[in-house]
Write a protein that holds these residues in place. Structure first.
Motif: not given
Length: 130
Positions: A10-14
């Motif tokens: 997952l990305t940081h925002e996700e």
């Protein structure tokens, strides 16, 4: 401590959205935070703990999550400024990696803004659902 890497990343925002989605549903405990931190694919246990601390600190400092305690009467925010609460969380989680994700010394409740963002996160396909 088990911090094995999940199949997807997952990305940081996700990751932030996933924690807030969980908080929009119910209070979040350290196990939830550490579960999401695994999706950053940390390289070792220290990186795993730091990822969890970073995620929670960002959400608390942005006033999206409130740290506190849960009792029979419900959620009780800590009487600490956000930065002090983040320092306390970091200190405890760094002091005992083996217990950090299984401890219940802190719980998190979404603020109204955090709840709103978390509910929006539920509306999109999330890689964690795969």
């Amino acid at each position: 401590m088990r911090w094995g890497q999940p199949a997807s990343r997952l990305t940081h925002e996700e990751q932030l959205d996933e924690i807030l989605a969980r908080a929009a549903d119910d209070w979040v405990d350290p196990g939830d935070v550490f579960d999401v931190a695994r999706y950053a694919w940390p390289i070792d246990e220290d990186a795993f703990v730091e990822q969890a601390i970073g995620l929670v600190s960002e959400l608390v400092l942005e006033h999206l999550l409130i740290p506190g305690d849960v009792t029979r009467e419900g959620f009780h925010p800590w009487p600490l400024a956000p930065r002090e609460a983040c320092r306390r969380i970091a200190e405890v989680w760094r002091s005992d990696h083996a217990e950090a994700q299984n401890s219940f010394f802190v719980w998190f409740e979404a603020t109204s803004e955090g709840d709103e963002r978390g509910r929006r996160a539920w509306l999109v396909d999330r890689p964690i659902d795969d």
